[in-house]
Design a protein around this motif. Structure first.
Motif, mmCIF file in Angstrom:
data_model
loop_
_atom_site.group_PDB
_atom_site.id
_atom_site.type_symbol
_atom_site.label_atom_id
_atom_site.label_comp_id
_atom_site.label_asym_id
_atom_site.label_seq_id
_atom_site.Cartn_x
_atom_site.Cartn_y
_atom_site.Cartn_z
ATOM 1 N N LYS A 213 -11.497 60.159 20.746
ATOM 2 C CA LYS A 213 -10.421 60.749 21.551
ATOM 3 C C LYS A 213 -10.314 60.052 22.903
ATOM 4 C CE LYS A 213 -10.293 65.382 19.506
ATOM 5 N NZ LYS A 213 -10.333 66.837 19.795
ATOM 6 N N LYS A 214 -9.113 60.144 23.484
ATOM 7 C CA LYS A 214 -8.855 59.455 24.744
ATOM 8 C C LYS A 214 -9.810 59.891 25.848
ATOM 9 C CE LYS A 214 -3.941 58.546 23.945
ATOM 10 N NZ LYS A 214 -2.540 58.765 24.444
ATOM 11 N N GLU A 215 -10.181 61.134 25.833
ATOM 12 C CA GLU A 215 -11.037 61.650 26.904
ATOM 13 C C GLU A 215 -12.412 61.008 26.915
ATOM 14 O OE1 GLU A 215 -12.670 65.770 25.871
ATOM 15 O OE2 GLU A 215 -10.960 65.604 24.503
ATOM 16 N N PHE A 216 -12.818 60.407 25.763
ATOM 17 C CA PHE A 216 -14.141 59.765 25.699
ATOM 18 C C PHE A 216 -14.053 58.246 25.830
ATOM 19 C CE2 PHE A 216 -14.766 63.568 22.832
ATOM 20 C CZ PHE A 216 -15.414 64.333 23.782
ATOM 21 N N ARG A 217 -12.836 57.706 25.853
ATOM 22 C CA ARG A 217 -12.672 56.271 25.934
ATOM 23 C C ARG A 217 -12.906 55.784 27.362
ATOM 24 N NH1 ARG A 217 -6.946 55.900 22.524
ATOM 25 N NH2 ARG A 217 -7.709 57.020 20.663
#
Length: 303
Positions: A213-217
């Motif tokens: 997910k974007k939040e972990f990228r």
């Protein structure tokens, strides 16, 4: 000469004649008696000879009869002898045939006996080999039994270690930010796989991050942690101490390597660590952390 003298001479002559006639008569009588005795003796001898002749004639007749009988027997015996000779010749031929067959059979029997003796020797050798192999197998079985017990114990330890890893993965990894296809490989000094403790020179770890997910990228630190089955980190000259946040709880780790990686949605990542000291045989745990949790872990064994 006178008459008286003449008579005297005549008387003397007559006396002499008488004496001569008497002597002749006596001698003739004596010779007659001798001849008679001789004649009687001759007659006796002639009688004896006649008796002997008669006996000899009887013996000759008996001998002639015996000869005739023997001649017949001889003719019969000659026939029997011929038959016997023919029979003997036949028997000898049979004996020669049997002897020849016996020699051939004896030769065959000798060959069979030699083959059997060779087979016996081979079997005895095979039996000795089998006994030695059985002894070796018994020893190996004992060793395998011991190894099996050890392996069972080690498998139990590995199972416990893997169970611990799985529990930690469930507890410490994020649902949408964790590694998959996590793989650990060991190589010798030359690039070749090994599982020998004395030959392992590097540890390579690879894994996938998918559907992140974007939040972990973004740019994040990744830490490679290698410990034994008791949780003790392996020795390295420059251990990396770090603090990570796992499920909103701070945790201290000691890593052998750190990499700052730009995390994207899908990627294959890897670590390579050159061992500074030889590892002992046993079980080891490899884990990869980020600043916000545990990405993945696995175990390996060195013999």
């Amino acid at each position: 000469m006178n008459q008286k003298q003449g008579l005297t001479i005549l008387v003397v002559i007559l006396l002499l004649l008488l004496l001569g006639v008497g002597y002749w008569g006596i001698k003739t009588n004596s010779d007659k008696k001798a001849l008679t005795a001789q004649n009687s003796e001759l007659n006796t001898k002639i009688g004896d000879l006649a008796s002997l002749r008669d006996g000899l004639e009887r013996e000759v007749d008996s001998l002639q009869q015996a000869y005739a009988t023997l001649a017949q027997e001889n003719e019969s015996l000659q026939g029997s002898i011929e038959d016997a000779k023919a029979n003997i010749a036949q028997k000898e031929a049979t004996i020669r045939k049997i002897t020849k067959q016996g020699a051939s059979e004896t030769k065959n029997l000798k060959a069979q006996i030699e083959e059997l003796l060779a087979a016996k020797t081979q079997l005895e050798s095979s039996i000795l080999d089998l006994k030695a192999e059985n002894d070796s197998l018994r020893e190996l079985t004992g060793q395998l039994t011991a190894d099996l017990a050890t392996a069972k114990s080690e498998n139990e330890a590995l199972a416990a270690l893997n169970s611990t890893i799985q529990d930690e993965l469930k507890r410490l990894t994020l649902a949408n930010f964790k590694a998959s296809a996590f793989r650990v490989e060991l190589e010798k000094k030359r690039p070749k796989a090994t599982a020998k403790a004395g030959r392992a020179r590097r540890i390579m770890v690879s894994f996938d991050l998918t559907d992140v997910k974007k939040e972990f990228r973004g740019l994040r630190p990744l830490y490679l942690v290698i410990t034994d089955d008791k949780g003790t980190p392996i020795k390295t000259e420059n251990p990396i101490q770090a603090k990570v946040n796992v499920n909103n709880q701070a945790a201290d780790i000691i890593a052998v390597k750190r990499q700052d990686i730009d995390i994207v949605e899908n990627q294959r990542l890897s670590f390579t660590h050159e061992l500074e000291e030889k590892l002992k045989s046993g079980y080891y745990r490899v884990a990869v952390y980020t600043d916000i949790g545990l990405l993945g872990a696995s175990s390996f064994r060195l013999q």
